[in-house]
Design an enzyme around this catalytic site. Structure first.
Site, PDB file in Angstrom:
ATOM      1  N   ASP A  81       0.842  -1.206   0.000  1.00 41.34           N
ATOM      2  CA  ASP A  81       0.000   0.000   0.000  1.00 41.34           C
ATOM      3  C   ASP A  81       0.872   1.248   0.000  1.00 41.34           C
ATOM      4  O   ASP A  81       1.527   1.559   0.999  1.00 41.34           O
ATOM      5  CB  ASP A  81      -0.889   0.000   1.253  1.00 41.34           C
ATOM      6  CG  ASP A  81      -1.832   1.198   1.278  1.00 41.34           C
ATOM      7  OD1 ASP A  81      -2.948   1.090   0.756  1.00 41.34           O
ATOM      8  OD2 ASP A  81      -1.427   2.266   1.803  1.00 41.34           O
TER       9      ASP A  81
ATOM     10  N   TYR B 242       3.241   9.649  -0.544  1.00 45.61           N
ATOM     11  CA  TYR B 242       4.352   9.063   0.226  1.00 45.61           C
ATOM     12  C   TYR B 242       5.705   9.273  -0.467  1.00 45.61           C
ATOM     13  O   TYR B 242       6.756   9.034   0.117  1.00 45.61           O
ATOM     14  CB  TYR B 242       4.149   7.560   0.450  1.00 45.61           C
ATOM     15  CG  TYR B 242       2.857   7.170   1.138  1.00 45.61           C
ATOM     16  CD1 TYR B 242       2.046   8.125   1.746  1.00 45.61           C
ATOM     17  CD2 TYR B 242       2.432   5.845   1.174  1.00 45.61           C
ATOM     18  CE1 TYR B 242       0.850   7.767   2.364  1.00 45.61           C
ATOM     19  CE2 TYR B 242       1.242   5.481   1.788  1.00 45.61           C
ATOM     20  CZ  TYR B 242       0.445   6.455   2.375  1.00 45.61           C
ATOM     21  OH  TYR B 242      -0.727   6.089   2.970  1.00 45.61           O
TER      22      TYR B 242
ATOM     23  N   LYS C  59      -2.660   5.957  -4.460  1.00 47.44           N
ATOM     24  CA  LYS C  59      -3.767   6.883  -4.168  1.00 47.44           C
ATOM     25  C   LYS C  59      -3.519   8.236  -4.826  1.00 47.44           C
ATOM     26  O   LYS C  59      -2.364   8.652  -4.975  1.00 47.44           O
ATOM     27  CB  LYS C  59      -3.886   7.105  -2.649  1.00 47.44           C
ATOM     28  CG  LYS C  59      -3.790   5.821  -1.820  1.00 47.44           C
ATOM     29  CD  LYS C  59      -3.935   6.032  -0.344  1.00 47.44           C
ATOM     30  CE  LYS C  59      -3.636   4.760   0.428  1.00 47.44           C
ATOM     31  NZ  LYS C  59      -2.234   4.569   0.808  1.00 47.44           N
TER      32      LYS C  59
ATOM     33  N   HIS D  68      -7.483   9.695  -1.890  1.00 44.39           N
ATOM     34  CA  HIS D  68      -6.827   9.668  -0.575  1.00 44.39           C
ATOM     35  C   HIS D  68      -7.699  10.307   0.514  1.00 44.39           C
ATOM     36  O   HIS D  68      -7.817   9.778   1.621  1.00 44.39           O
ATOM     37  CB  HIS D  68      -5.474  10.382  -0.681  1.00 44.39           C
ATOM     38  CG  HIS D  68      -4.434   9.853   0.256  1.00 44.39           C
ATOM     39  ND1 HIS D  68      -3.114   9.696  -0.092  1.00 44.39           N
ATOM     40  CD2 HIS D  68      -4.518   9.467   1.542  1.00 44.39           C
ATOM     41  CE1 HIS D  68      -2.434   9.230   0.945  1.00 44.39           C
ATOM     42  NE2 HIS D  68      -3.267   9.081   1.957  1.00 44.39           N
TER      43      HIS D  68
HETATM   44  N1  LIG Z   1      -5.266   6.464   3.644  1.00 43.78           N
HETATM   45  C1  LIG Z   1      -4.668   7.203   4.547  1.00 43.78           C
HETATM   46  O1  LIG Z   1      -4.987   8.390   4.752  1.00 43.78           O
HETATM   47  C2  LIG Z   1      -3.548   6.619   5.342  1.00 43.78           C
HETATM   48  C3  LIG Z   1      -3.022   7.325   6.437  1.00 43.78           C
HETATM   49  C4  LIG Z   1      -1.990   6.728   7.163  1.00 43.78           C
HETATM   50  C5  LIG Z   1      -1.519   5.473   6.794  1.00 43.78           C
HETATM   51  N2  LIG Z   1      -2.021   4.829   5.698  1.00 43.78           N
HETATM   52  C6  LIG Z   1      -1.518   3.492   5.269  1.00 43.78           C
HETATM   53  O2  LIG Z   1      -1.665   2.581   6.353  1.00 43.78           O
HETATM   54  C7  LIG Z   1      -0.389   1.999   6.662  1.00 43.78           C
HETATM   55  C8  LIG Z   1      -0.306   1.656   8.128  1.00 43.78           C
HETATM   56  O3  LIG Z   1      -0.540   2.779   8.955  1.00 43.78           O
HETATM   57  P1  LIG Z   1       0.605   3.505   9.794  1.00 43.78           P
HETATM   58  O4  LIG Z   1       1.912   3.227   9.164  1.00 43.78           O
HETATM   59  O5  LIG Z   1       0.241   4.915   9.962  1.00 43.78           O
HETATM   60  O6  LIG Z   1       0.498   2.828  11.248  1.00 43.78           O
HETATM   61  P2  LIG Z   1       0.613   1.340  11.849  1.00 43.78           P
HETATM   62  O7  LIG Z   1       0.811   0.325  10.781  1.00 43.78           O
HETATM   63  O8  LIG Z   1      -0.537   1.167  12.790  1.00 43.78           O
HETATM   64  O9  LIG Z   1       1.924   1.452  12.756  1.00 43.78           O
HETATM   65  C9  LIG Z   1       3.200   1.604  12.213  1.00 43.78           C
HETATM   66  C10 LIG Z   1       4.193   1.841  13.356  1.00 43.78           C
HETATM   67  O10 LIG Z   1       4.226   0.722  14.223  1.00 43.78           O
HETATM   68  C11 LIG Z   1       5.540   0.152  14.279  1.00 43.78           C
HETATM   69  N3  LIG Z   1       5.322  -1.303  14.285  1.00 43.78           N
HETATM   70  C12 LIG Z   1       4.931  -2.085  13.248  1.00 43.78           C
HETATM   71  N4  LIG Z   1       4.756  -3.349  13.641  1.00 43.78           N
HETATM   72  C13 LIG Z   1       5.032  -3.389  14.967  1.00 43.78           C
HETATM   73  C14 LIG Z   1       5.032  -4.427  15.921  1.00 43.78           C
HETATM   74  N5  LIG Z   1       4.687  -5.674  15.592  1.00 43.78           N
HETATM   75  N6  LIG Z   1       5.373  -4.110  17.208  1.00 43.78           N
HETATM   76  C15 LIG Z   1       5.712  -2.837  17.543  1.00 43.78           C
HETATM   77  N7  LIG Z   1       5.735  -1.821  16.683  1.00 43.78           N
HETATM   78  C16 LIG Z   1       5.397  -2.084  15.389  1.00 43.78           C
HETATM   79  C17 LIG Z   1       6.265   0.679  13.058  1.00 43.78           C
HETATM   80  O11 LIG Z   1       7.638   0.866  13.307  1.00 43.78           O
HETATM   81  P3  LIG Z   1       8.812   0.150  12.419  1.00 43.78           P
HETATM   82  O12 LIG Z   1       8.571   0.468  10.976  1.00 43.78           O
HETATM   83  O13 LIG Z   1      10.046   0.782  12.961  1.00 43.78           O
HETATM   84  O14 LIG Z   1       8.724  -1.319  12.715  1.00 43.78           O
HETATM   85  C18 LIG Z   1       5.602   2.061  12.880  1.00 43.78           C
HETATM   86  O15 LIG Z   1       6.187   3.000  13.750  1.00 43.78           O
HETATM   87  C19 LIG Z   1       0.590   3.117   6.216  1.00 43.78           C
HETATM   88  O16 LIG Z   1       1.917   2.671   6.138  1.00 43.78           O
HETATM   89  C20 LIG Z   1      -0.037   3.522   4.912  1.00 43.78           C
HETATM   90  O17 LIG Z   1       0.263   2.575   3.901  1.00 43.78           O
HETATM   91  C21 LIG Z   1      -3.037   5.384   4.976  1.00 43.78           C
END
Ligand SMILES: NC(=O)c1ccc[n+]([C@@H]2O[C@H](COP(=O)([O-])OP(=O)(O)OC[C@H]3O[C@@H](n4cnc5c(N)ncnc54)[C@H](OP(=O)(O)O)[C@@H]3O)[C@@H](O)[C@H]2O)c1
Length: 274
Positions: free
Chosen positions: A47, A52, A77, A110
């Site tokens: 994704d 990004y 997106k 988005h």
């Molecule tokens: N559509 C939208 O508006 C929107 C907005 C935000 C995000 N997104 C998408 O959703 C994806 C996921 O959301 P997100 O990246 O914001 O948050 P998330 O996946 O909930 O959390 C990511 C964070 O958690 C850490 N992490 C991952 N796995 C872990 C584990 N098993 N234990 C402890 N820490 C862990 C990662 O650090 P490390 O990388 O250092 O492991 C990173 O700091 C994004 O990457 C993006 O593709 C979309």
């Protein structure tokens, strides 16, 4: 059940229920290494977004993996300042060029930019018809945005990607999507790891002998939600995919539902600050 487990969207396209998110992973070697590692582990869903600024690295990692393109589900997106009919037709071509691909599997609006998203959606319908995106959908749409969009749409969105985790369970939007056969995809599925030490999660972690992140991801999976946890580390990518060997009881599902405090980690869809 594994990383290749899929969910069928209403147009018949199958999306792997777990993907790798790459928000905030820098373009170049960082995103390249994160995607290569995820693909090695068995992820088949990535994704990204034009916002990004890492589509080039994502595309390069996929090409170099040697895995046939059609075995990997790629989402990107259209960003807020690319919205509008003509602008979006240009934006998809620019994304495809950066990705080095002739189609994406899913193209999303988005955010619901007021006054723009209906024209953007007409472009997405065109992009779906001309084969540049196998499925199309939206992100950060509330029920009122979806109702407004669907009033004029020829194609119903296949997915709504929303902020969704135990402290923001987003029940109204999920119910609306379920009633309209729009699949729900969770962003920040583990709440950006900001409350993994919560005592309720820690207790469930001990009970099931899984990590708090795995307990949350399993809760999503049992709710039928598509998840895209982000990690740049192979060990966590493996951990986040290892959720198929246990099952949360319905009481424990309810306990996690009860953690909701409407804690938004990102923007409110009606109050865009970008
Ligand atoms: N559509 C939208 O508006 C929107 C907005 C935000 C995000 N997104 C998408 O959703 C994806 C996921 O959301 P997100 O990246 O914001 O948050 P998330 O996946 O909930 O959390 C990511 C964070 O958690 C850490 N992490 C991952 N796995 C872990 C584990 N098993 N234990 C402890 N820490 C862990 C990662 O650090 P490390 O990388 O250092 O492991 C990173 O700091 C994004 O990457 C993006 O593709 C979309």
């Amino acid at each position: 059940m594994s990383l290749t487990t899929t969910k069928k969207l209403h147009n018949g396209v199958e999306i792997p229920v777990i993907g790798l998110g790459v928000f905030k992973v820098p373009e170049g070697e960082s995103v390249y290494d994160a995607v290569r590692s995820a693909l090695d582990i068995g992820y088949r869903h990535i994704d990204t977004a034009s916002f990004y600024q890492n589509e080039t690295g994502v595309g390069r990692a996929i090409a170099d993996s040697g895995i046939p393109r059609e075995e990997i589900f790629v989402t990107t997106k259209v960003w807020n300042d690319e919205q509008g009919y003509d602008e979006t037709l240009l934006a998809i071509d620019q994304s495809l060029q950066r990705l080095g691909m002739d189609y994406v599997d899913l193209y999303l609006i988005h955010w619901a930019v007021p006054g723009k998203y209906k024209d953007t959606w007409r472009a997405l319908e065109e992009i779906n018809k001309n084969g540049k995106a196998r499925a199309i959908g939206v992100s950060n749409f509330l029920p009122h945005h979806l109702e407004d969009l669907m009033a004029d749409a020829n194609i119903k969105p296949m997915i709504n990607q929303i902020e969704l985790h135990p402290q923001l369970t987003n029940v109204a939007t999920r119910e609306f999507c379920k009633e309209n056969d729009i699949a729900v995809e969770a962003w920040a599925p583990i709440g950006k790891a900001s409350y993994l030490d919560d005592p309720v999660l820690q207790e469930l972690s001990k009970k099931y002998d899984k990590t708090a992140a795995q307990v949350i991801l399993r809760w999503h999976y049992q709710n039928g939600t598509i998840i895209i946890p982000k990690s740049v580390r192979a060990s966590r990518q493996k951990e986040n995919a290892d959720i198929f060997d246990f099952e949360l009881s319905s009481d424990d599902m309810n306990i996690i539902d009860g953690m909701n405090i409407d804690n938004r980690l990102g923007s409110h869809p009606d109050h865009l600050n970008k």
